[in-house]
Design a protein around this motif. Structure first.
Motif, PDB file in Angstrom:
ATOM      1  N   GLY A  24       0.826  -1.207   0.000  1.00  8.08           N
ATOM      2  CA  GLY A  24       0.000   0.000   0.000  1.00  8.08           C
ATOM      3  C   GLY A  24       0.851   1.244   0.000  1.00  8.08           C
ATOM      4  N   THR A  28       0.598  11.127  -1.531  1.00 11.86           N
ATOM      5  CA  THR A  28      -0.677  11.636  -2.041  1.00 11.86           C
ATOM      6  C   THR A  28      -0.472  12.737  -3.075  1.00 11.86           C
ATOM      7  OG1 THR A  28      -0.815  13.154  -0.142  1.00 11.86           O
ATOM      8  CG2 THR A  28      -1.949  11.026   0.040  1.00 11.86           C
ATOM      9  N   GLN A  48      -6.473  11.653   4.752  1.00 12.96           N
ATOM     10  CA  GLN A  48      -7.523  11.738   3.745  1.00 12.96           C
ATOM     11  C   GLN A  48      -8.931  11.811   4.335  1.00 12.96           C
ATOM     12  OE1 GLN A  48      -6.956  11.813   0.130  1.00 12.96           O
ATOM     13  NE2 GLN A  48      -5.079  12.508   1.153  1.00 12.96           N
ATOM     14  N   THR A 203      -2.121   5.071   2.871  1.00 13.85           N
ATOM     15  CA  THR A 203      -2.913   6.263   2.585  1.00 13.85           C
ATOM     16  C   THR A 203      -3.368   6.234   1.131  1.00 13.85           C
ATOM     17  OG1 THR A 203      -1.609   7.487   4.214  1.00 13.85           O
ATOM     18  CG2 THR A 203      -2.928   8.777   2.665  1.00 13.85           C
ATOM     19  N   ILE A 204      -4.687   6.293   0.914  1.00 11.41           N
ATOM     20  CA  ILE A 204      -5.276   6.248  -0.424  1.00 11.41           C
ATOM     21  C   ILE A 204      -6.011   7.554  -0.675  1.00 11.41           C
ATOM     22  CG2 ILE A 204      -6.921   5.077  -1.933  1.00 11.41           C
ATOM     23  CD1 ILE A 204      -6.463   2.549  -0.321  1.00 11.41           C
ATOM     24  N   SER A 207      -9.971   8.389   0.084  1.00 10.00           N
ATOM     25  CA  SER A 207     -10.565   7.315   0.879  1.00 10.00           C
ATOM     26  C   SER A 207      -9.922   7.269   2.256  1.00 10.00           C
ATOM     27  CB  SER A 207     -10.374   5.964   0.182  1.00 10.00           C
ATOM     28  OG  SER A 207     -10.811   4.900   1.009  1.00 10.00           O
ATOM     29  N   ARG A 266       2.032   6.379  -6.333  1.00  4.22           N
ATOM     30  CA  ARG A 266       0.792   7.135  -6.149  1.00  4.22           C
ATOM     31  C   ARG A 266      -0.390   6.483  -6.852  1.00  4.22           C
ATOM     32  NH1 ARG A 266       3.263  12.330  -8.615  1.00  4.22           N
ATOM     33  NH2 ARG A 266       4.197  10.641  -9.794  1.00  4.22           N
ATOM     34  N   GLN A 268      -2.676   3.612  -7.134  1.00  9.02           N
ATOM     35  CA  GLN A 268      -3.058   2.478  -6.312  1.00  9.02           C
ATOM     36  C   GLN A 268      -4.207   1.710  -6.954  1.00  9.02           C
ATOM     37  OE1 GLN A 268      -1.533   1.489  -3.412  1.00  9.02           O
ATOM     38  NE2 GLN A 268      -0.022   3.036  -3.968  1.00  9.02           N
ATOM     39  N   TYR A 270      -7.014  -1.181  -6.299  1.00  4.00           N
ATOM     40  CA  TYR A 270      -7.663  -1.831  -5.168  1.00  4.00           C
ATOM     41  C   TYR A 270      -8.981  -2.468  -5.604  1.00  4.00           C
ATOM     42  CZ  TYR A 270     -10.598   2.384  -4.999  1.00  4.00           C
ATOM     43  OH  TYR A 270     -11.470   3.404  -5.312  1.00  4.00           O
ATOM     44  N   ASN A 281      -7.068   4.062  -7.994  1.00  5.10           N
ATOM     45  CA  ASN A 281      -6.992   5.334  -7.290  1.00  5.10           C
ATOM     46  C   ASN A 281      -6.128   6.272  -8.126  1.00  5.10           C
ATOM     47  OD1 ASN A 281      -7.042   7.265  -5.155  1.00  5.10           O
ATOM     48  ND2 ASN A 281      -4.971   6.610  -4.632  1.00  5.10           N
TER      49      ASN A 281
END
Length: 339
Positions: A24, A28, A48, A203-204, A207, A266, A268, A270, A281
């Motif tokens: 993960g 950001t 976030q 960190t997403i 979200s 950066r 991502q 999922y 993301n």
């Protein structure tokens, strides 16, 4: 400056392929939610809020996962999966941490303890398959070129800070693991033991977290386990589960071509591993034109048009490479594990 965090080298056919598994991301982007640019060469790792929610955000800048005194010793733990039919020859694992207000040019951490289990170590019956809770496996510590900061817009305007520089701490972990789900239990220690550090969670962008997140914390003094959750800001916000970021470098024997690919931390995907559908993301709000799915040999097995969601339900299990193209002609590359 855009910063790619992970590099994976794909080496010659029928030999070991050096790869990385990323549990993960943290970055950001180079601009905060409030519009403030990060220092040159750095990106923010900003707490976030869920997209569209302007009243609630995360509050967990970092978790306790260090030994700082005889009365304070914490481990963190999270899981990863070696896909069916695969075997990973792991060489190193990278972890991420900061020491608030540290201004030095070398890493403030010089100790990493790693213990890998064949199941959740908080549940009776888990067996250690590598490492222990005492051996120092520290290999290197480098600037991860990110600053951890609070949400600069939600629930109230704030200025991003540069007092929490994130460091990448590498542990030597020579072990070969067959297919299955494993848990990494780990602990860092500062050069000056009393200067406790903190480990930021995954960190997403857009979200607060995902339902499948399941990281845990172990209090080595009390001998108790706790599931990691973010309590939210304000306190009336619902709790959400957390995951911890780490990067595993491993080799596997498979067909491949000699190619070097750059992974952008950066971007991502999922859920990942994925069974049926995945999303991307997209912190830079790229207008995605297509997504190419390649096997580890570099062969394109599927090309998908840009969409909110991508179906791979009929794709065979295994490791894949996603090549994400935007309308400007730029390409981002990341990994996908199909279960």
């Amino acid at each position: 400056m855009k910063k790619a965090l992970l590099i994976a080298a794909f080496i010659a056919a029928n030999f070991g392929i050096a790869q990385t598994y990323n549990n993960g991301g943290l970055s950001t982007g180079a601009t905060s939610k409030s519009g403030t640019a990060a220092p040159a060469g750095y990106t923010w790792s900003e707490l976030q809020n869920n997209t569209g929610n302007t009243t609630e955000s995360n509050t967990s800048l970092g978790l306790g996962g260090t030994s700082s005194s005889a009365a304070a010793s914490f481990f963190l733990a999270d899981d990863f999966t070696v896909p069916a039919g695969s075997s990973w020859q792991i060489t190193t694992i990278d972890f991420f941490a900061y020491q608030t207000n540290y201004a030095g040019t070398t890493a403030p951490f010089n100790t990493v303890r790693v213990n890998i289990f064949n199941s959740d170590p908080s549940v009776a019956g888990a067996t250690s398959v590598f490492g222990d809770d005492t051996t120092n496996r520290f290999s290197a510590g480098v600037d991860a070129t990110m600053y951890r900061t609070g949400n600069t817009v939600v629930p109230a305007a704030a200025v991003p800070g540069t007092t929490r520089k994130i460091w990448k701490i590498t542990a030597n972990t020579p072990v070969t693991l067959g297919a299955g789900t494993y848990w990494i239990k780990y602990q860092l220690q500062n050069v000056v033991m009393a200067n406790a550090g903190f480990l930021p969670p995954v960190t997403i962008v857009g979200s607060r977290g995902l339902p499948a997140f399941n990281a845990k914390q172990f209090d080595a003094i009390l001998g108790t386990w706790t599931s990691l959750v973010d309590a939210g800001n304000p306190t009336s916000a619902p709790d959400v589960p957390l995951d911890m970021p780490f990067v595993i470098t491993f080799t596997a024997t498979t067909l491949g071509t000699q190619e070097t690919m750059q992974y952008d931390n950066r971007i991502q995907v999922y859920p990942n591993p994925v069974k049926d559908h995945f999303r991307i993301n997209n912190p830079e709000r790229l207008r995605i034109s297509s997504v190419e799915i390649m096997d580890v040999s570099g062969k394109i097995v599927r090309t998908l048009k840009g969409s909110e969601e991508y179906s791979v339900s009929d794709l065979p299990k295994g490791n894949y490479i996603l090549k994400i193209k935007n309308e400007g002609g730029h390409t981002k590359i990341t990994k996908l594990i199909k279960q």
